[in-house]
Design a protein around this motif. Structure first.
Motif, PDB file in Angstrom:
ATOM      1  N   GLY A  18       5.558   6.860 120.487  1.00  0.00           N
ATOM      2  CA  GLY A  18       6.384   5.715 120.158  1.00  0.00           C
ATOM      3  C   GLY A  18       5.703   4.669 119.297  1.00  0.00           C
ATOM      4  O   GLY A  18       6.356   3.744 118.814  1.00  0.00           O
ATOM      5  N   PHE A  19       4.387   4.815 119.081  1.00  0.00           N
ATOM      6  CA  PHE A  19       3.647   3.874 118.233  1.00  0.00           C
ATOM      7  C   PHE A  19       3.267   4.507 116.897  1.00  0.00           C
ATOM      8  O   PHE A  19       2.432   3.976 116.161  1.00  0.00           O
ATOM      9  CB  PHE A  19       2.395   3.379 118.974  1.00  0.00           C
ATOM     10  N   HIS A 282      -0.636  14.272 131.127  1.00  0.00           N
ATOM     11  CA  HIS A 282      -1.009  12.866 131.057  1.00  0.00           C
ATOM     12  C   HIS A 282      -1.218  12.508 129.596  1.00  0.00           C
ATOM     13  O   HIS A 282      -2.050  13.109 128.918  1.00  0.00           O
ATOM     14  CB  HIS A 282      -2.292  12.599 131.847  1.00  0.00           C
ATOM     15  N   THR A 283      -0.471  11.524 129.124  1.00  0.00           N
ATOM     16  CA  THR A 283      -0.618  11.130 127.721  1.00  0.00           C
ATOM     17  C   THR A 283      -1.668  10.050 127.526  1.00  0.00           C
ATOM     18  O   THR A 283      -1.988   9.698 126.396  1.00  0.00           O
ATOM     19  CB  THR A 283       0.730  10.647 127.149  1.00  0.00           C
ATOM     20  N   CYS A 284      -2.213   9.516 128.642  1.00  0.00           N
ATOM     21  CA  CYS A 284      -3.279   8.520 128.569  1.00  0.00           C
ATOM     22  C   CYS A 284      -4.238   8.741 129.723  1.00  0.00           C
ATOM     23  O   CYS A 284      -3.810   8.870 130.878  1.00  0.00           O
ATOM     24  CB  CYS A 284      -2.701   7.105 128.631  1.00  0.00           C
ATOM     25  N   LEU A 285      -5.530   8.783 129.426  1.00  0.00           N
ATOM     26  CA  LEU A 285      -6.537   9.017 130.458  1.00  0.00           C
ATOM     27  C   LEU A 285      -6.568   7.891 131.479  1.00  0.00           C
ATOM     28  O   LEU A 285      -6.810   8.123 132.661  1.00  0.00           O
ATOM     29  CB  LEU A 285      -7.921   9.159 129.793  1.00  0.00           C
ATOM     30  N   GLY A 286      -6.296   6.665 131.040  1.00  0.00           N
ATOM     31  CA  GLY A 286      -6.453   5.511 131.906  1.00  0.00           C
ATOM     32  C   GLY A 286      -5.155   4.929 132.428  1.00  0.00           C
ATOM     33  O   GLY A 286      -5.108   3.768 132.828  1.00  0.00           O
ATOM     34  N   ALA A 315       6.611  10.876 123.670  1.00  0.00           N
ATOM     35  CA  ALA A 315       7.263   9.666 123.176  1.00  0.00           C
ATOM     36  C   ALA A 315       6.934   8.459 124.045  1.00  0.00           C
ATOM     37  O   ALA A 315       6.916   7.319 123.568  1.00  0.00           O
ATOM     38  CB  ALA A 315       8.776   9.869 123.117  1.00  0.00           C
ATOM     39  N   GLY A 316       6.635   8.695 125.331  1.00  0.00           N
ATOM     40  CA  GLY A 316       6.311   7.595 126.241  1.00  0.00           C
ATOM     41  C   GLY A 316       4.833   7.293 126.358  1.00  0.00           C
ATOM     42  O   GLY A 316       4.430   6.523 127.246  1.00  0.00           O
TER      43      GLY A 316
END
Length: 342
Positions: A18-19, A282-286, A315-316
């Motif tokens: 989305g970015f 997981h789209t982000c490790l943190g 997308a999220g």
């Protein structure tokens, strides 16, 4: 050819979050199990997943290949320790078909190297050209304590076998203030002397472990300043697809990377997502974001259904992570790194 075997220049539109960041790098955990118990990574007495919850090798291939069809150019196989997964060389060999087709640029592996002497030649035959080895110390007693029983000699033998098989080796070390901070220059020089690149990593607050990570946190910004008091470090534009920022060390002739999730956020150009061995994306490790791709495929999803689920998850993808170090604070995410995968 399966519905997920991409043809270069053809196929679905590439993945974008989305970015506006293109996602071209997938890290695939094949197991949560490991033959070591590193103190910053795992609790001493871990409860591992039952077999039924872990994706089969065929399911891992299906999801990874769907990502390749969507423009993923780099796959990294991780764990836990990936080489303890029975049949993993068959999976790696199968994924190598995407290298042959030109759809995939690189198939790599992160390992603790305890079994690398056994498998190095097979990895090279499967198309792997570069691996990362986790190694935090050259002191056998300290290695044994940090890994809760590991044998440093096996790791060194694995590195030597990998290089003999033609694999390029990068050494990854977690910087620990009270354990290996004073030794890091020696470890860097050792790695460079063997023709290995080196990357230093700040400890990350993931999963409950016995120690308070605040006690071990070492800012790599401060460490770099210390290294520059006796070495000449020159910034270079090298990118290996991950978050490291690289310098060249004039005195050793080698390259040194810094991964700084706490002292310097690296999210602005993040191009990667992680698939756990249970099929959670997981789209982000943190962050605690999660999309269950195992449920999608085990419900009988078509190729199009799986692609749509992947697109929706990507997308999220969040703008960035929320890692921070604070005494007695809960981990930023509850899952252990060994579960997330590398």
């Amino acid at each position: 050819m399966t519905p997920y075997d991409a043809i270069p220049g053809q196929g679905p539109q590439a993945l974008t979050d989305g970015f506006g960041r293109a996602v071209t790098y997938l890290r695939v955990s094949v197991t949560d199990r490991c033959d070591l118990r590193c103190v910053y990574c795992m609790a001493e007495h871990m409860t591992f997943l039952p077999k039924a919850e872990v994706l089969t090798l065929e399911e891992l291939d299906r999801i990874a290949s769907a990502f390749v069809a969507l423009g993923t150019r780099k796959l990294r196989i991780t764990g836990g320790e990936p080489l303890v997964r029975k049949g993993v060389l068959g999976l790696i060999g199968s994924l190598g078909r995407h290298l042959s087709s030109g759809a995939l640029e690189e198939l790599t592996l992160t390992t603790n190297a305890t079994r690398l002497a056994e498998f190095a030649g097979q990895l090279a035959d499967a198309g792997v050209r570069r691996i990362n080895v986790s190694l935090d110390t050259l002191k056998p007693d300290l290695f044994r304590r940090l890994t809760r029983g590991g044998d440093l000699a096996k790791v060194v033998a694995g590195i030597e076998a990998a290089q003999a098989a033609g694999l390029r080796v990068k050494i990854n070390a977690v910087a620990l203030k009270d354990d290996n901070a004073a030794e890091l220059p020696e470890l860097i020089a050792w790695a460079h002397g063997r023709g290995c690149d080196m990357t230093l990593i700040e400890t990350m607050p993931m999963g409950e472990v016995e120690a308070d990570r605040t006690d071990q946190y070492l800012s790599l910004t401060a460490l770099r300043a210390e290294l520059e008091s006796f070495w000449t470090l020159r910034d270079i534009p090298l990118s290996t697809g991950g978050p490291a920022r690289y310098v060249e060390v004039a005195e050793t002739g080698g390259r040194l990377g810094f991964i700084t999730p706490l002292s310097h956020n690296f999210c602005e150009a993040c191009n990667r997502v992680r698939l756990t061995c249970t099929g959670t994306l997981h789209t982000c490790l943190g962050q605690d974001d999660a999309s269950d791709l195992r449920a999608v495929i085990r419900a009988g999803a078509s190729a199009e259904d799986l692609v749509e689920a992947i697109r929706l998850a990507v997308a999220g993808k969040p703008r960035g992570h929320d890692f921070r170090i604070a005494r007695a604070a809960a981990p930023a995410v509850a899952r252990h790194m060994s579960t997330t995968g590398g």
